[in-house]
Enzyme design. Structure first.
Site, PDB file in Angstrom:
ATOM      1  N   LYS A 174       0.879  -1.168   0.000  1.00 14.84           N
ATOM      2  CA  LYS A 174       0.000   0.000   0.000  1.00 14.84           C
ATOM      3  C   LYS A 174       0.915   1.215   0.000  1.00 14.84           C
ATOM      4  O   LYS A 174       0.916   2.025   0.928  1.00 14.84           O
ATOM      5  CB  LYS A 174      -0.915  -0.047   1.240  1.00 14.84           C
ATOM      6  CG  LYS A 174      -1.978   1.019   1.309  1.00 14.84           C
ATOM      7  CD  LYS A 174      -3.152   0.785   0.380  1.00 14.84           C
ATOM      8  CE  LYS A 174      -4.110   1.973   0.433  1.00 14.84           C
ATOM      9  NZ  LYS A 174      -5.234   1.860  -0.531  1.00 14.84           N
ATOM     10  N   ASP A 207      -5.630  -3.223  -1.781  1.00 15.71           N
ATOM     11  CA  ASP A 207      -7.083  -3.163  -2.019  1.00 15.71           C
ATOM     12  C   ASP A 207      -7.411  -3.645  -3.433  1.00 15.71           C
ATOM     13  O   ASP A 207      -8.358  -4.405  -3.650  1.00 15.71           O
ATOM     14  CB  ASP A 207      -7.648  -1.762  -1.737  1.00 15.71           C
ATOM     15  CG  ASP A 207      -6.823  -0.635  -2.343  1.00 15.71           C
ATOM     16  OD1 ASP A 207      -5.699  -0.889  -2.840  1.00 15.71           O
ATOM     17  OD2 ASP A 207      -7.311   0.519  -2.324  1.00 15.71           O
ATOM     18  N   ASP A 231      -1.582 -11.956   5.747  1.00 11.04           N
ATOM     19  CA  ASP A 231      -2.548 -12.666   6.594  1.00 11.04           C
ATOM     20  C   ASP A 231      -3.948 -12.562   5.979  1.00 11.04           C
ATOM     21  O   ASP A 231      -4.647 -13.559   5.804  1.00 11.04           O
ATOM     22  CB  ASP A 231      -2.537 -12.050   7.997  1.00 11.04           C
ATOM     23  CG  ASP A 231      -3.611 -12.650   8.882  1.00 11.04           C
ATOM     24  OD1 ASP A 231      -3.707 -13.886   8.935  1.00 11.04           O
ATOM     25  OD2 ASP A 231      -4.376 -11.875   9.500  1.00 11.04           O
TER      26      ASP A 231
END
Ligand code: IPM
Ligand code: MN
Length: 334
Positions: A174, A207, A231
């Site tokens: 990100k 995302d 995860d």
């Protein structure tokens, strides 16, 4: 050579799926001895042991650790006590810096691996409270990213991608918001990429990767990402590649300075415990990863093959069916 396996069944469905894994290893004719360690919620309630340094030192003496699942039911154990005290302690102290999670669903052309960094990021435990319990309370939770930590994980992922038919590696992060950690990861990735000119690379934000996982998981060969993103993404991977009951994982110390740990991606599932309902395939495939890491590629491949189109049924029925396929093959080969 006889493999020395430390077995940690853990909580709820953990011991049940691990038992099927061991059953299948026996049926495959694997030469191993197993020693059980009682760790998890019940043990903690009994005598307060989470995972002592002494027990961890004992675990160091094994070739590998085969783990079911750790975690109490809601409210049973303080949140995070066992997760941090057993799972993360083992990952950190044994330097299991790669969490490798394969996703394979041939009928839908899905075949990729996620390399999740396993010792750093938000999992490192940096942070704390200030003025706890007051209206002015502050909680911080940092993300620890070392150059060395990112680099060794990224290098593992490049090696893995280079060894595959589709030499492709995707970095997921990100970087548009986590401008410090993301920058370190991106620069490290670019630096290592220069050593692997035959591996194609791309980058996706976490995302966006979540959308791609659902709409076009076929595009991936190998993915490398940080601990927390990995995860979350691997639970989603389980969901798109046949269900979390099939998702296996390996916590690897690629330098082999300590035993590696093998466990299904799923948790202890208190809601379905004791009903002979849990799918043991994720644990059985984790055992196959363990054997392959120990150099027993033949047994690993045979177990993998026996898991293909595994029948529906109860935990023990599925384990029995897979074991029967293996002993049958052993008989016909003789
Ligand atoms: C996993 C689990 C663990 C993690 C938990 C139980 C601490 O969810 O192995 O993915 O977050 O790593
Ligand atoms: Mn998880």
């Amino acid at each position: 050579m006889t493999h020395k396996i430390a077995v940690v069944g853990g909580d709820y469905i953990g011991p049940d799926v691990v038992a099927e894994g061991l059953k299948v290893m026996h049926a495959a004719g694997v030469d191993f001895v197993a020693e059980e360690f009682e760790l998890g919620a019940q043990r903690w309630k009994k005598d307060g042991e989470v995972l002592s340094d002494e027990t961890l030192d004992e675990l160091r003496g094994f070739d590998a650790i085969f783990l079911g699942a750790i975690g109490g039911a809601q409210g049973e154990v303080p949140s995070g006590l066992l997760e941090r005290g057993i799972l993360l302690k083992t990952r950190f102290d044994l330097d299991l810096y790669v969490n490798l999670r394969p996703f394979l669903l041939p009928e839908e052309n899905i075949d990729f691996l996620v390399v999740r960094e396993n010792t750093e990021g938000t999992y490192a435990g940096e942070g704390g409270f200030l003025r706890k319990g007051t209206p002015h309370e502050i909680a911080t939770q940092g993300s620890v990213n070392t150059r060395k930590g990112a680099e060794r994980c990224i290098r593992y992922a490049f090696d893995l991608a280079q060894g595959r038919e589709r030499k492709h590696l995707t970095l997921v992060h990100k970087t548009n918001v986590l401008t410090f950690a993301g920058d370190l990861w991106q620069r490290t990735f670019d630096h290592v990429a220069a050593e692997y000119p035959d591996v194609d690379t791309n980058y996706q934000h976490i995302d966006a990767a979540c959308i791609h996982f659902v709409t076009n998981p076929q595009q991936y060969s190998v993915i490398v990402t940080d601990n927390l993103f990995g995860d979350i993404l691997t639970d989603l991977g389980g969901a798109v590649a046949g269900g979390i009951g099939l998702a296996a994982s390996a916590n690897l110390n690629p330098d082999r300075t300590a035993p590696s740990m093998f466990e299904p991606v799923h948790g202890s599932a208190p809601d379905i415990a004791g009903q002979n309902k849990a799918n043991p395939v994720a644990a059985i495939l984790s055992a196959a990863m363990m054997l392959e890491f120990l150099g027993d590629n033949d047994a690993g491949a045979r177990i993998r093959a026996a898991c293909e189109d595994a029948p529906e049924g109860s935990t023990t029925e599925i384990g029995d069916a897979i074991a029967a396929r293996l002993s049958q093959n052993a008989n016909t080969e003789r």
